[in-house]
Design a protein around this motif. Structure first.
Motif, PDB file in Angstrom:
ATOM      1  N   GLY A 148       0.827  -1.201   0.000  1.00 60.73           N
ATOM      2  CA  GLY A 148       0.000   0.000   0.000  1.00 60.73           C
ATOM      3  C   GLY A 148       0.856   1.243   0.000  1.00 60.73           C
ATOM      4  N   GLY A 149       0.191   2.392   0.080  1.00 60.13           N
ATOM      5  CA  GLY A 149       0.937   3.638   0.108  1.00 60.13           C
ATOM      6  C   GLY A 149       0.035   4.848   0.216  1.00 60.13           C
ATOM      7  N   THR A 150       0.682   6.022   0.198  1.00 59.66           N
ATOM      8  CA  THR A 150      -0.031   7.291   0.279  1.00 59.66           C
ATOM      9  C   THR A 150       0.488   8.215  -0.807  1.00 59.66           C
ATOM     10  OG1 THR A 150       1.563   8.338   1.773  1.00 59.66           O
ATOM     11  CG2 THR A 150      -0.227   7.065   2.798  1.00 59.66           C
ATOM     12  N   GLY A 151      -0.232   9.313  -1.049  1.00 61.19           N
ATOM     13  CA  GLY A 151       0.196  10.307  -2.034  1.00 61.19           C
ATOM     14  C   GLY A 151       0.269   9.690  -3.419  1.00 61.19           C
ATOM     15  N   LEU A 152       1.400   9.872  -4.112  1.00 61.64           N
ATOM     16  CA  LEU A 152       1.556   9.289  -5.445  1.00 61.64           C
ATOM     17  C   LEU A 152       1.524   7.768  -5.420  1.00 61.64           C
ATOM     18  CD1 LEU A 152       4.284  11.570  -7.076  1.00 61.64           C
ATOM     19  CD2 LEU A 152       1.841  11.498  -7.579  1.00 61.64           C
ATOM     20  N   PHE A 153       1.707   7.175  -4.237  1.00 59.29           N
ATOM     21  CA  PHE A 153       1.703   5.717  -4.118  1.00 59.29           C
ATOM     22  C   PHE A 153       0.409   5.176  -3.514  1.00 59.29           C
ATOM     23  CE2 PHE A 153       6.397   6.696  -3.627  1.00 59.29           C
ATOM     24  CZ  PHE A 153       6.661   6.497  -4.975  1.00 59.29           C
ATOM     25  N   ARG A 154      -0.655   5.963  -3.558  1.00 57.16           N
ATOM     26  CA  ARG A 154      -1.953   5.511  -3.048  1.00 57.16           C
ATOM     27  C   ARG A 154      -2.373   4.244  -3.793  1.00 57.16           C
ATOM     28  NH1 ARG A 154      -5.018  10.170  -3.578  1.00 57.16           N
ATOM     29  NH2 ARG A 154      -4.181  10.806  -1.575  1.00 57.16           N
ATOM     30  N   LEU A 155      -2.834   3.242  -3.053  1.00 58.94           N
ATOM     31  CA  LEU A 155      -3.236   1.931  -3.589  1.00 58.94           C
ATOM     32  C   LEU A 155      -2.074   1.195  -4.252  1.00 58.94           C
ATOM     33  CD1 LEU A 155      -6.745   2.794  -5.080  1.00 58.94           C
ATOM     34  CD2 LEU A 155      -6.235   1.691  -2.891  1.00 58.94           C
ATOM     35  N   ALA A 156      -0.862   1.437  -3.765  1.00 59.30           N
ATOM     36  CA  ALA A 156       0.329   0.808  -4.343  1.00 59.30           C
ATOM     37  C   ALA A 156       0.318  -0.698  -4.173  1.00 59.30           C
ATOM     38  CB  ALA A 156       1.587   1.381  -3.688  1.00 59.30           C
ATOM     39  N   ARG A 157       0.893  -1.351  -5.177  1.00 57.22           N
ATOM     40  CA  ARG A 157       1.198  -2.770  -5.105  1.00 57.22           C
ATOM     41  C   ARG A 157       2.527  -2.933  -5.823  1.00 57.22           C
ATOM     42  NH1 ARG A 157      -1.754  -1.268  -9.075  1.00 57.22           N
ATOM     43  NH2 ARG A 157      -1.960  -2.370 -11.035  1.00 57.22           N
ATOM     44  N   GLY A 158       3.327  -3.859  -5.354  1.00 60.39           N
ATOM     45  CA  GLY A 158       4.617  -4.021  -6.004  1.00 60.39           C
ATOM     46  C   GLY A 158       5.570  -4.841  -5.180  1.00 60.39           C
ATOM     47  N   TYR A 159       6.847  -4.636  -5.458  1.00 60.87           N
ATOM     48  CA  TYR A 159       7.877  -5.409  -4.779  1.00 60.87           C
ATOM     49  C   TYR A 159       9.156  -4.589  -4.671  1.00 60.87           C
ATOM     50  CZ  TYR A 159       9.605  -6.180  -9.507  1.00 60.87           C
ATOM     51  OH  TYR A 159      10.075  -5.986 -10.774  1.00 60.87           O
ATOM     52  N   ALA A 160       9.956  -4.990  -3.685  1.00 62.68           N
ATOM     53  CA  ALA A 160      11.273  -4.388  -3.485  1.00 62.68           C
ATOM     54  C   ALA A 160      12.307  -5.499  -3.554  1.00 62.68           C
ATOM     55  CB  ALA A 160      11.338  -3.702  -2.125  1.00 62.68           C
ATOM     56  N   ILE A 161      13.356  -5.242  -4.309  1.00 65.16           N
ATOM     57  CA  ILE A 161      14.500  -6.149  -4.355  1.00 65.16           C
ATOM     58  C   ILE A 161      15.594  -5.489  -3.525  1.00 65.16           C
ATOM     59  CG2 ILE A 161      16.241  -7.257  -5.805  1.00 65.16           C
ATOM     60  CD1 ILE A 161      13.439  -8.336  -6.322  1.00 65.16           C
ATOM     61  N   ALA A 162      16.071  -6.191  -2.500  1.00 66.70           N
ATOM     62  CA  ALA A 162      17.092  -5.647  -1.612  1.00 66.70           C
ATOM     63  C   ALA A 162      18.367  -6.469  -1.720  1.00 66.70           C
ATOM     64  CB  ALA A 162      16.591  -5.658  -0.170  1.00 66.70           C
ATOM     65  N   HIS A 163      19.490  -5.769  -1.651  1.00 68.98           N
ATOM     66  CA  HIS A 163      20.793  -6.448  -1.588  1.00 68.98           C
ATOM     67  C   HIS A 163      21.653  -5.691  -0.574  1.00 68.98           C
ATOM     68  CE1 HIS A 163      21.517  -3.209  -4.477  1.00 68.98           C
ATOM     69  NE2 HIS A 163      22.777  -3.262  -4.106  1.00 68.98           N
ATOM     70  N   THR A 164      22.341  -6.434   0.253  1.00 72.95           N
ATOM     71  CA  THR A 164      23.171  -5.821   1.279  1.00 72.95           C
ATOM     72  C   THR A 164      24.427  -5.259   0.630  1.00 72.95           C
ATOM     73  OG1 THR A 164      22.315  -7.339   2.934  1.00 72.95           O
ATOM     74  CG2 THR A 164      24.392  -6.199   3.459  1.00 72.95           C
ATOM     75  N   TYR A 165      24.625  -3.976   0.789  1.00 73.41           N
ATOM     76  CA  TYR A 165      25.809  -3.302   0.274  1.00 73.41           C
ATOM     77  C   TYR A 165      26.952  -3.436   1.282  1.00 73.41           C
ATOM     78  CZ  TYR A 165      28.859   0.390  -1.421  1.00 73.41           C
ATOM     79  OH  TYR A 165      29.954   1.091  -1.875  1.00 73.41           O
ATOM     80  N   MET A 166      26.625  -3.251   2.564  1.00 69.08           N
ATOM     81  CA  MET A 166      27.620  -3.317   3.628  1.00 69.08           C
ATOM     82  C   MET A 166      26.927  -3.778   4.898  1.00 69.08           C
ATOM     83  SD  MET A 166      28.892  -1.860   6.653  1.00 69.08           S
ATOM     84  CE  MET A 166      27.830  -0.454   6.839  1.00 69.08           C
TER      85      MET A 166
END
Length: 186
Positions: A148-166
């Motif tokens: 979810g989200g607010t503002g420009l991201f209202r009704l957001a759906r999606g995914y995050a890809i994370a990688h450890t930098y340090m």
């Protein structure tokens, strides 16, 4: 005539994509189509547990948990971490991640992430997205859900890809790179 209409549709799409320049925002791209907006974000999450000004603090630990647990099962952290355009903590701050994460795995190190990623830069100022997902920290690359989200991201759906930098095992400090894809409605 059909070729002309197809060419016109492609031209309109390209002009829309070019006009969505995000007023000099370099860490985000926004493409508007007929029915939805696809936003891609790239930023770094700075989780600092050490020093005089930590951005993450332990707020709970189960009395049932063995303090020698390799997964820290039952530990809960509250955070207010800066989000930056680069991995250097001195790079431009574009937002903050606020919320909680806790160790949810008895046999593996998996954090349950309950966070709001709020932004301060360009057209994204005041907008946020919410994450609720398991983060299998020991994997080099992991995928987490945006719910979810607010503002420009209202009704957001999606995914995050994370990688450890340090990651510093002595202090617990970490810098994590995020590549996020968010779909919202026009």
């Amino acid at each position: 005539m059909a070729t002309f209409i197809n060419l016109l549709q492609i031209l309109i799409f390209l002009v829309t994509a070019i006009n969505a320049s995000d007023d000099d925002v370099t860490w985000a791209k926004r493409v508007v189509t007929k029915n939805e907006v696809i936003t891609t974000l790239q930023f770094y999450f700075h989780d600092k547990l050490s020093g005089q000004n930590p951005t993450a603090i332990r707020i709970a630990q189960s009395s049932q948990t063995n303090n020698n647990s390799s997964t820290l099962f039952g530990m809960l952290m509250m955070i207010d971490d800066p989000l930056t355009v680069g991995p250097d903590p001195a790079s431009k701050i574009v937002g903050r991640a606020r919320g909680m994460y806790g160790s949810a795995g008895q046999t593996d190190f998996g954090l349950i992430m309950v966070l709001s990623y709020g932004f301060l830069d360009g057209i994204y100022d005041g907008s946020s997205f919410s994450m609720l997902s398991i983060n299998p920290v020991m994997q080099p690359v992991r995928e987490m859900a945006i719910v979810g989200g607010t503002g420009l991201f209202r009704l957001a759906r999606g995914y995050a890809i994370a990688h450890t930098y340090m990651a510093d095992p002595a202090t617990g400090d970490a810098v994590v790179g995020y590549n996020v894809t968010i779909a919202t409605y026009v």
